[in-house]
Design a protein around this motif. Structure first.
Motif, PDB file in Angstrom:
ATOM      1  N   GLY A  65       0.792  -1.220   0.000  1.00 25.50           N
ATOM      2  CA  GLY A  65       0.000   0.000   0.000  1.00 25.50           C
ATOM      3  C   GLY A  65       0.823   1.267   0.000  1.00 25.50           C
ATOM      4  O   GLY A  65       0.472   2.257   0.653  1.00 25.50           O
ATOM      5  N   VAL A  66       1.933   1.260  -0.742  1.00 25.75           N
ATOM      6  CA  VAL A  66       2.810   2.431  -0.818  1.00 25.75           C
ATOM      7  C   VAL A  66       2.990   2.835  -2.277  1.00 25.75           C
ATOM      8  O   VAL A  66       2.767   2.028  -3.190  1.00 25.75           O
ATOM      9  N   PRO A  67       3.400   4.063  -2.548  1.00 31.64           N
ATOM     10  CA  PRO A  67       3.659   4.475  -3.934  1.00 31.64           C
ATOM     11  C   PRO A  67       4.803   3.669  -4.548  1.00 31.64           C
ATOM     12  O   PRO A  67       5.741   3.249  -3.849  1.00 31.64           O
ATOM     13  N   GLU A  68       4.739   3.482  -5.851  1.00 30.41           N
ATOM     14  CA  GLU A  68       5.769   2.724  -6.545  1.00 30.41           C
ATOM     15  C   GLU A  68       7.145   3.354  -6.376  1.00 30.41           C
ATOM     16  O   GLU A  68       8.166   2.644  -6.358  1.00 30.41           O
ATOM     17  N   ALA A  69       7.192   4.674  -6.240  1.00 34.00           N
ATOM     18  CA  ALA A  69       8.475   5.371  -6.092  1.00 34.00           C
ATOM     19  C   ALA A  69       9.180   5.010  -4.793  1.00 34.00           C
ATOM     20  O   ALA A  69      10.361   5.329  -4.625  1.00 34.00           O
ATOM     21  N   ARG A  70       8.494   4.340  -3.879  1.00 32.12           N
ATOM     22  CA  ARG A  70       9.108   3.946  -2.605  1.00 32.12           C
ATOM     23  C   ARG A  70       9.647   2.522  -2.635  1.00 32.12           C
ATOM     24  O   ARG A  70      10.043   1.987  -1.599  1.00 32.12           O
ATOM     25  N   PRO A  93      10.451   9.377   9.615  1.00 35.06           N
ATOM     26  CA  PRO A  93      11.539  10.006   8.860  1.00 35.06           C
ATOM     27  C   PRO A  93      12.746   9.105   8.720  1.00 35.06           C
ATOM     28  O   PRO A  93      13.168   8.458   9.677  1.00 35.06           O
ATOM     29  N   GLY A  94      13.285   9.051   7.493  1.00 35.50           N
ATOM     30  CA  GLY A  94      14.516   8.296   7.246  1.00 35.50           C
ATOM     31  C   GLY A  94      14.354   6.797   7.279  1.00 35.50           C
ATOM     32  O   GLY A  94      15.355   6.070   7.283  1.00 35.50           O
ATOM     33  N   LEU A  95      13.129   6.288   7.270  1.00 33.71           N
ATOM     34  CA  LEU A  95      12.907   4.845   7.397  1.00 33.71           C
ATOM     35  C   LEU A  95      13.247   4.108   6.108  1.00 33.71           C
ATOM     36  O   LEU A  95      12.832   4.506   5.018  1.00 33.71           O
ATOM     37  N   VAL A  96      13.995   3.015   6.259  1.00 30.94           N
ATOM     38  CA  VAL A  96      14.302   2.096   5.166  1.00 30.94           C
ATOM     39  C   VAL A  96      13.977   0.690   5.662  1.00 30.94           C
ATOM     40  O   VAL A  96      14.583   0.225   6.631  1.00 30.94           O
ATOM     41  N   VAL A  97      13.019   0.028   5.026  1.00 36.07           N
ATOM     42  CA  VAL A  97      12.642  -1.329   5.401  1.00 36.07           C
ATOM     43  C   VAL A  97      13.121  -2.283   4.321  1.00 36.07           C
ATOM     44  O   VAL A  97      12.902  -2.042   3.126  1.00 36.07           O
ATOM     45  N   LEU A  98      13.777  -3.353   4.729  1.00 33.68           N
ATOM     46  CA  LEU A  98      14.261  -4.367   3.796  1.00 33.68           C
ATOM     47  C   LEU A  98      13.440  -5.632   3.954  1.00 33.68           C
ATOM     48  O   LEU A  98      13.152  -6.064   5.070  1.00 33.68           O
ATOM     49  N   ARG A  99      13.070  -6.204   2.817  1.00 33.15           N
ATOM     50  CA  ARG A  99      12.311  -7.451   2.808  1.00 33.15           C
ATOM     51  C   ARG A  99      13.013  -8.463   1.902  1.00 33.15           C
ATOM     52  O   ARG A  99      13.699  -8.108   0.946  1.00 33.15           O
ATOM     53  N   SER A 100      12.793  -9.743   2.205  1.00 34.14           N
ATOM     54  CA  SER A 100      13.359 -10.839   1.428  1.00 34.14           C
ATOM     55  C   SER A 100      12.270 -11.839   1.118  1.00 34.14           C
ATOM     56  O   SER A 100      11.360 -12.053   1.934  1.00 34.14           O
ATOM     57  N   LEU A 101      12.339 -12.455  -0.064  1.00 34.79           N
ATOM     58  CA  LEU A 101      11.437 -13.550  -0.413  1.00 34.79           C
ATOM     59  C   LEU A 101      12.116 -14.903  -0.220  1.00 34.79           C
ATOM     60  O   LEU A 101      11.555 -15.941  -0.545  1.00 34.79           O
ATOM     61  N   LEU A 137      11.933  -0.715   0.839  1.00 35.34           N
ATOM     62  CA  LEU A 137      10.832   0.232   0.953  1.00 35.34           C
ATOM     63  C   LEU A 137      11.374   1.458   1.673  1.00 35.34           C
ATOM     64  O   LEU A 137      11.814   1.354   2.824  1.00 35.34           O
ATOM     65  N   ALA A 138      11.367   2.607   0.997  1.00 37.67           N
ATOM     66  CA  ALA A 138      11.966   3.809   1.573  1.00 37.67           C
ATOM     67  C   ALA A 138      11.426   5.032   0.857  1.00 37.67           C
ATOM     68  O   ALA A 138      10.665   4.934  -0.120  1.00 37.67           O
ATOM     69  N   GLY A 139      11.822   6.197   1.324  1.00 40.01           N
ATOM     70  CA  GLY A 139      11.434   7.432   0.667  1.00 40.01           C
ATOM     71  C   GLY A 139      11.967   7.491  -0.756  1.00 40.01           C
ATOM     72  O   GLY A 139      13.013   6.906  -1.062  1.00 40.01           O
ATOM     73  N   PRO A 140      11.272   8.186  -1.650  1.00 38.40           N
ATOM     74  CA  PRO A 140      11.694   8.238  -3.056  1.00 38.40           C
ATOM     75  C   PRO A 140      13.127   8.718  -3.244  1.00 38.40           C
ATOM     76  O   PRO A 140      13.836   8.218  -4.130  1.00 38.40           O
ATOM     77  N   GLU A 141      13.584   9.665  -2.417  1.00 39.16           N
ATOM     78  CA  GLU A 141      14.952  10.156  -2.577  1.00 39.16           C
ATOM     79  C   GLU A 141      15.961   9.060  -2.236  1.00 39.16           C
ATOM     80  O   GLU A 141      16.984   8.904  -2.929  1.00 39.16           O
ATOM     81  N   THR A 142      15.694   8.306  -1.195  1.00 35.26           N
ATOM     82  CA  THR A 142      16.585   7.213  -0.823  1.00 35.26           C
ATOM     83  C   THR A 142      16.567   6.119  -1.877  1.00 35.26           C
ATOM     84  O   THR A 142      17.619   5.584  -2.258  1.00 35.26           O
ATOM     85  N   VAL A 143      15.385   5.770  -2.364  1.00 33.47           N
ATOM     86  CA  VAL A 143      15.277   4.757  -3.414  1.00 33.47           C
ATOM     87  C   VAL A 143      16.067   5.184  -4.644  1.00 33.47           C
ATOM     88  O   VAL A 143      16.807   4.386  -5.245  1.00 33.47           O
ATOM     89  N   ALA A 144      15.956   6.451  -5.015  1.00 32.19           N
ATOM     90  CA  ALA A 144      16.681   6.939  -6.197  1.00 32.19           C
ATOM     91  C   ALA A 144      18.189   6.854  -5.985  1.00 32.19           C
ATOM     92  O   ALA A 144      18.943   6.485  -6.903  1.00 32.19           O
ATOM     93  N   ALA A 145      18.652   7.187  -4.786  1.00 30.81           N
ATOM     94  CA  ALA A 145      20.089   7.128  -4.508  1.00 30.81           C
ATOM     95  C   ALA A 145      20.599   5.695  -4.579  1.00 30.81           C
ATOM     96  O   ALA A 145      21.678   5.423  -5.131  1.00 30.81           O
ATOM     97  N   LEU A 146      19.836   4.757  -4.035  1.00 33.91           N
ATOM     98  CA  LEU A 146      20.243   3.361  -4.080  1.00 33.91           C
ATOM     99  C   LEU A 146      20.197   2.821  -5.499  1.00 33.91           C
ATOM    100  O   LEU A 146      21.075   2.053  -5.917  1.00 33.91           O
ATOM    101  N   GLU A 147      19.186   3.230  -6.255  1.00 38.59           N
ATOM    102  CA  GLU A 147      19.053   2.745  -7.630  1.00 38.59           C
ATOM    103  C   GLU A 147      20.222   3.209  -8.491  1.00 38.59           C
ATOM    104  O   GLU A 147      20.690   2.482  -9.377  1.00 38.59           O
ATOM    105  N   ARG A 148      20.709   4.413  -8.230  1.00 36.26           N
ATOM    106  CA  ARG A 148      21.868   4.910  -8.996  1.00 36.26           C
ATOM    107  C   ARG A 148      23.116   4.075  -8.723  1.00 36.26           C
ATOM    108  O   ARG A 148      24.028   4.021  -9.569  1.00 36.26           O
ATOM    109  N   ALA A 149      23.183   3.443  -7.564  1.00 37.01           N
ATOM    110  CA  ALA A 149      24.347   2.623  -7.216  1.00 37.01           C
ATOM    111  C   ALA A 149      24.247   1.200  -7.755  1.00 37.01           C
ATOM    112  O   ALA A 149      25.226   0.458  -7.703  1.00 37.01           O
TER     113      ALA A 149
END
Length: 375
Positions: A94-99, A220-228, A243-255
């Protein structure tokens, strides 16, 4: 830049965050142990052991998931498209795709966090899964440890974390203690300017996923990690997500490298988020809870065995005298269990036991009785 020796803090009266001199339960911990995982207990001499060392649900992946993965082989000529899986994960929580960021297992996320995010004082709450600290050290960070107190059942004390920590990592439910921390206690670690990383790799093994922060967008600043990996038996496929804020997701995606998650893994992520799969996971969580209660009850038959309780994960942490010798003898009897001394804050008297069906547990208890009697 080389990784430095971690500073340590012990939750409770003996807390010390002043420097990097080892003291307390994790004193003298060999950093090479950070990369020891349960699969090492199953390999080598004595193949064919009953596996109580790896926390992957037995008899997985299920047949319907294998069929979906097999069908995905026909798409291998095309480059992976993560869009459908990303949308499925977003809808599931139930979160935006950008997260949402899809990763090659939750372990990749630890590496991305260590390399992509700025930090000055990272803190890892132990005992817990060791890969976050290993990734931070490999990225050149000086890691500080907050070691939870066995006398308090390894429960989280938000006040034990230094105010100056700008990245905090905590597991929930925690591997290896099986402790499920209250969501409010975990969220209390958040504050402006801090990244709060919550490893929820085992949360789908908790009935109702109570205490999860995965759907929270107000912390604020929350990053949740999940595994299947754990519930669906996909350790070899490597699929997880952030699952994180869009800015954090973007930073991780660039890496990330291009196309970091394979097409079959993307199919698995999408399939495991469907309603029927979520219902199956919930039934599995209920079964794990019942099987864990059976294991705990059988272990209570031994006066010298102490179980860390209450437990919420698909494993139990136990303390017993001469655990190293007992573990070796159990191997001779056909059972692999996880040593505990490779987790900061635990010593050689600890073992971690994966929850299995009652028949397997009963066979294990018979072997354990023999091993204890022969000490």
């Amino acid at each position: 830049m080389s990784a430095e020796r971690p500073a340590e803090a012990t939750a409770g009266p003996a807390r010390d965050t002043s420097g990097d001199t080892s003291a307390g339960p994790a004193a003298g911990f060999d950093p090479r142990h950070l990369r020891h995982h349960g699969d090492a207990e199953v390999r080598g001499p004595g193949a064919g052991l009953t596996d109580l060392a790896v926390n992957v649900r037995a008899d997985t992946p299920p047949g319907w998931l294998k069929a979906r993965l097999a069908a995905a082989l026909d798409t291998l000529a095309a480059y992976p498209d993560g869009g459908p899986a990303r949308r499925a994960v977003a809808a599931r929580h139930g979160v935006p795709e950008a997260r949402v960021l899809l990763t090659a297992g939750a372990a990749e996320a630890f590496v991305l966090l260590a390399r992509a995010l700025p930090m000055r004082r990272p803190v890892v709450v132990h005992p817990q899964f060791t890969e976050p600290e290993a990734a931070l050290r490999d990225a050149g960070h000086r890691v500080e440890r907050v070691v939870l107190d066995e006398r308090d059942g390894f429960r989280l004390d938000p006040g034990a974390v230094p105010d100056e920590a700008d990245l905090v990592v905590v597991g929930n439910p925690t591997n290896p203690t099986s402790v499920l921390h209250p969501a409010d206690a975990v969220a209390a670690l958040a504050r402006p300017g801090r990244t709060l990383v919550v490893d929820e790799a085992f949360m789908d093994a908790v009935p109702g996923e109570r205490e999860s922060l995965a759907a929270r967008t107000d912390v604020p600043g929350l990053v949740v990690l999940r595994s299947l990996t754990k519930t669906w038996g996909l350790a070899g496929l490597r699929i997880g997500y952030v699952l994180a804020g869009p800015e954090t997701v973007a930073a991780l995606e660039r890496a990330q490298p291009l196309w970091p998650v394979s097409s079959p893994a993307l199919v698995a992520a999408e399939a495991c988020c469907e309603p029927a799969a979520l219902a199956e996971a919930e039934r599995a969580a209920d079964a794990i809870a019942a099987d864990r209660a059976h294991l705990a009850a059988r272990l209570a038959e031994f006066e010298e065995v102490r179980v860390c309780a209450p437990a919420a994960g698909p494993f139990l942490l136990v303390r017993l005298p001469e655990a190293t010798a007992v573990r070796a003898r159990l191997r001779e009897f056909g059972f692999a269990v996880r040593r505990g001394d490779t987790f900061p804050g635990l010593g050689p008297e600890w073992l971690r036991l994966a929850v299995r069906d009652p028949a397997t547990t009963d066979r294990f208890v018979t072997a354990l009785a023999k091993a204890l009697a022969e000490r």
